[in-house]
Design a protein around this motif. Structure first.
Motif, PDB file in Angstrom:
ATOM      1  N   PRO A   7       0.816  -1.226   0.000  1.00 12.62           N
ATOM      2  CA  PRO A   7       0.000   0.000   0.000  1.00 12.62           C
ATOM      3  C   PRO A   7       0.844   1.267   0.000  1.00 12.62           C
ATOM      4  O   PRO A   7       1.846   1.357   0.700  1.00 12.62           O
ATOM      5  N   LYS A   8       0.443   2.201  -0.812  1.00 12.87           N
ATOM      6  CA  LYS A   8       1.126   3.494  -0.907  1.00 12.87           C
ATOM      7  C   LYS A   8       0.191   4.548  -0.332  1.00 12.87           C
ATOM      8  O   LYS A   8      -0.979   4.598  -0.693  1.00 12.87           O
ATOM      9  N   LEU A   9       0.717   5.378   0.571  1.00 13.00           N
ATOM     10  CA  LEU A   9      -0.120   6.353   1.275  1.00 13.00           C
ATOM     11  C   LEU A   9       0.472   7.749   1.200  1.00 13.00           C
ATOM     12  O   LEU A   9       1.683   7.921   1.210  1.00 13.00           O
ATOM     13  N   VAL A  10      -0.417   8.751   1.150  1.00 13.70           N
ATOM     14  CA  VAL A  10      -0.026  10.153   1.197  1.00 13.70           C
ATOM     15  C   VAL A  10      -0.183  10.619   2.642  1.00 13.70           C
ATOM     16  O   VAL A  10      -1.159  10.279   3.308  1.00 13.70           O
ATOM     17  N   LYS A  11       0.775  11.375   3.113  1.00 12.37           N
ATOM     18  CA  LYS A  11       0.723  11.903   4.477  1.00 12.37           C
ATOM     19  C   LYS A  11       0.371  13.381   4.448  1.00 12.37           C
ATOM     20  O   LYS A  11       0.669  14.086   3.499  1.00 12.37           O
ATOM     21  N   GLY A  12      -0.263  13.847   5.525  1.00 11.53           N
ATOM     22  CA  GLY A  12      -0.513  15.276   5.683  1.00 11.53           C
ATOM     23  C   GLY A  12      -1.797  15.802   5.090  1.00 11.53           C
ATOM     24  O   GLY A  12      -1.914  16.994   4.828  1.00 11.53           O
ATOM     25  N   ILE A  13      -2.778  14.932   4.856  1.00  8.41           N
ATOM     26  CA  ILE A  13      -4.065  15.379   4.322  1.00  8.41           C
ATOM     27  C   ILE A  13      -5.167  14.939   5.271  1.00  8.41           C
ATOM     28  O   ILE A  13      -5.151  13.827   5.789  1.00  8.41           O
ATOM     29  N   TYR A  14      -6.141  15.811   5.460  1.00  6.92           N
ATOM     30  CA  TYR A  14      -7.333  15.467   6.219  1.00  6.92           C
ATOM     31  C   TYR A  14      -8.526  15.655   5.292  1.00  6.92           C
ATOM     32  O   TYR A  14      -8.745  16.751   4.768  1.00  6.92           O
ATOM     33  N   ILE A  15      -9.292  14.595   5.071  1.00 10.47           N
ATOM     34  CA  ILE A  15     -10.466  14.650   4.204  1.00 10.47           C
ATOM     35  C   ILE A  15     -11.678  15.058   5.036  1.00 10.47           C
ATOM     36  O   ILE A  15     -12.035  14.377   5.990  1.00 10.47           O
ATOM     37  N   ARG A  16     -12.282  16.167   4.678  1.00  9.24           N
ATOM     38  CA  ARG A  16     -13.482  16.638   5.365  1.00  9.24           C
ATOM     39  C   ARG A  16     -14.707  16.284   4.536  1.00  9.24           C
ATOM     40  O   ARG A  16     -14.831  16.720   3.392  1.00  9.24           O
ATOM     41  N   PHE A  17     -15.596  15.502   5.140  1.00  4.73           N
ATOM     42  CA  PHE A  17     -16.832  15.141   4.457  1.00  4.73           C
ATOM     43  C   PHE A  17     -17.639  16.406   4.189  1.00  4.73           C
ATOM     44  O   PHE A  17     -17.770  17.261   5.054  1.00  4.73           O
ATOM     45  N   GLY A  18     -18.157  16.539   2.979  1.00  7.46           N
ATOM     46  CA  GLY A  18     -18.936  17.707   2.593  1.00  7.46           C
ATOM     47  C   GLY A  18     -18.138  18.694   1.756  1.00  7.46           C
ATOM     48  O   GLY A  18     -18.704  19.605   1.163  1.00  7.46           O
ATOM     49  N   GLU A  19     -16.829  18.513   1.717  1.00  3.60           N
ATOM     50  CA  GLU A  19     -15.968  19.386   0.907  1.00  3.60           C
ATOM     51  C   GLU A  19     -16.233  19.123  -0.573  1.00  3.60           C
ATOM     52  O   GLU A  19     -16.605  18.015  -0.973  1.00  3.60           O
ATOM     53  N   ASN A  20     -16.028  20.120  -1.394  1.00  7.26           N
ATOM     54  CA  ASN A  20     -16.195  20.007  -2.838  1.00  7.26           C
ATOM     55  C   ASN A  20     -15.279  18.904  -3.374  1.00  7.26           C
ATOM     56  O   ASN A  20     -14.101  18.870  -3.037  1.00  7.26           O
ATOM     57  N   PRO A  21     -15.788  18.000  -4.225  1.00  4.53           N
ATOM     58  CA  PRO A  21     -14.957  16.915  -4.754  1.00  4.53           C
ATOM     59  C   PRO A  21     -13.711  17.411  -5.493  1.00  4.53           C
ATOM     60  O   PRO A  21     -12.642  16.809  -5.384  1.00  4.53           O
ATOM     61  N   PHE A  22     -13.839  18.504  -6.224  1.00  3.94           N
ATOM     62  CA  PHE A  22     -12.685  19.043  -6.945  1.00  3.94           C
ATOM     63  C   PHE A  22     -11.582  19.446  -5.971  1.00  3.94           C
ATOM     64  O   PHE A  22     -10.402  19.216  -6.222  1.00  3.94           O
ATOM     65  N   VAL A  23     -11.963  20.036  -4.850  1.00  2.00           N
ATOM     66  CA  VAL A  23     -10.994  20.449  -3.835  1.00  2.00           C
ATOM     67  C   VAL A  23     -10.290  19.225  -3.258  1.00  2.00           C
ATOM     68  O   VAL A  23      -9.073  19.211  -3.092  1.00  2.00           O
ATOM     69  N   LEU A  24     -11.047  18.169  -2.966  1.00  2.00           N
ATOM     70  CA  LEU A  24     -10.457  16.954  -2.402  1.00  2.00           C
ATOM     71  C   LEU A  24      -9.466  16.311  -3.377  1.00  2.00           C
ATOM     72  O   LEU A  24      -8.375  15.894  -2.980  1.00  2.00           O
ATOM     73  N   LEU A  25      -9.849  16.234  -4.637  1.00  2.00           N
ATOM     74  CA  LEU A  25      -8.964  15.654  -5.644  1.00  2.00           C
ATOM     75  C   LEU A  25      -7.700  16.501  -5.810  1.00  2.00           C
ATOM     76  O   LEU A  25      -6.595  15.970  -5.948  1.00  2.00           O
ATOM     77  N   SER A  26      -7.852  17.807  -5.778  1.00  2.00           N
ATOM     78  CA  SER A  26      -6.702  18.708  -5.905  1.00  2.00           C
ATOM     79  C   SER A  26      -5.769  18.593  -4.716  1.00  2.00           C
ATOM     80  O   SER A  26      -4.541  18.552  -4.887  1.00  2.00           O
ATOM     81  N   LEU A  27      -6.326  18.536  -3.512  1.00  2.00           N
ATOM     82  CA  LEU A  27      -5.496  18.372  -2.312  1.00  2.00           C
ATOM     83  C   LEU A  27      -4.688  17.082  -2.386  1.00  2.00           C
ATOM     84  O   LEU A  27      -3.490  17.065  -2.092  1.00  2.00           O
ATOM     85  N   PHE A  28      -5.369  16.017  -2.774  1.00  2.00           N
ATOM     86  CA  PHE A  28      -4.684  14.726  -2.861  1.00  2.00           C
ATOM     87  C   PHE A  28      -3.561  14.780  -3.887  1.00  2.00           C
ATOM     88  O   PHE A  28      -2.436  14.372  -3.607  1.00  2.00           O
ATOM     89  N   SER A  29      -3.852  15.276  -5.079  1.00  2.00           N
ATOM     90  CA  SER A  29      -2.834  15.261  -6.136  1.00  2.00           C
ATOM     91  C   SER A  29      -1.657  16.175  -5.799  1.00  2.00           C
ATOM     92  O   SER A  29      -0.500  15.803  -6.036  1.00  2.00           O
TER      93      SER A  29
END
Length: 67
Positions: A7-29
């Motif tokens: 498994p490969k994991l990204v560190k330092g992100i917190y996913i907030r339910f209700g956030e815009n999907p585009f924002v979540l995808l951008s944060l992750f990338s």
């Protein structure tokens, strides 16, 4: 549900339910780029995340984030 073995994991992100999907995808990338993921690895996760509804997106991203 992690797409990588091992498994490969990204560190330092917190996913907030209700956030815009585009924002979540951008944060992750952006965070994945900073942690030297390849463009193909990022594209695989984003593609999988976008193949379902909002809950599927959240679960896919959470499967690739270090808690």
């Amino acid at each position: 549900m992690n797409l990588f073995d091992p498994p490969k994991l990204v560190k330092g992100i917190y996913i907030r339910f209700g956030e815009n999907p585009f924002v979540l995808l951008s944060l992750f990338s952006c965070q994945a780029i900073k942690q030297n993921w390849t463009q193909q690895e990022i594209a695989n996760v984003l593609s999988k995340a976008k193949k379902g509804n909002y809950m599927h997106l959240i679960k896919t991203l959470q499967a690739h984030i270090h808690k």
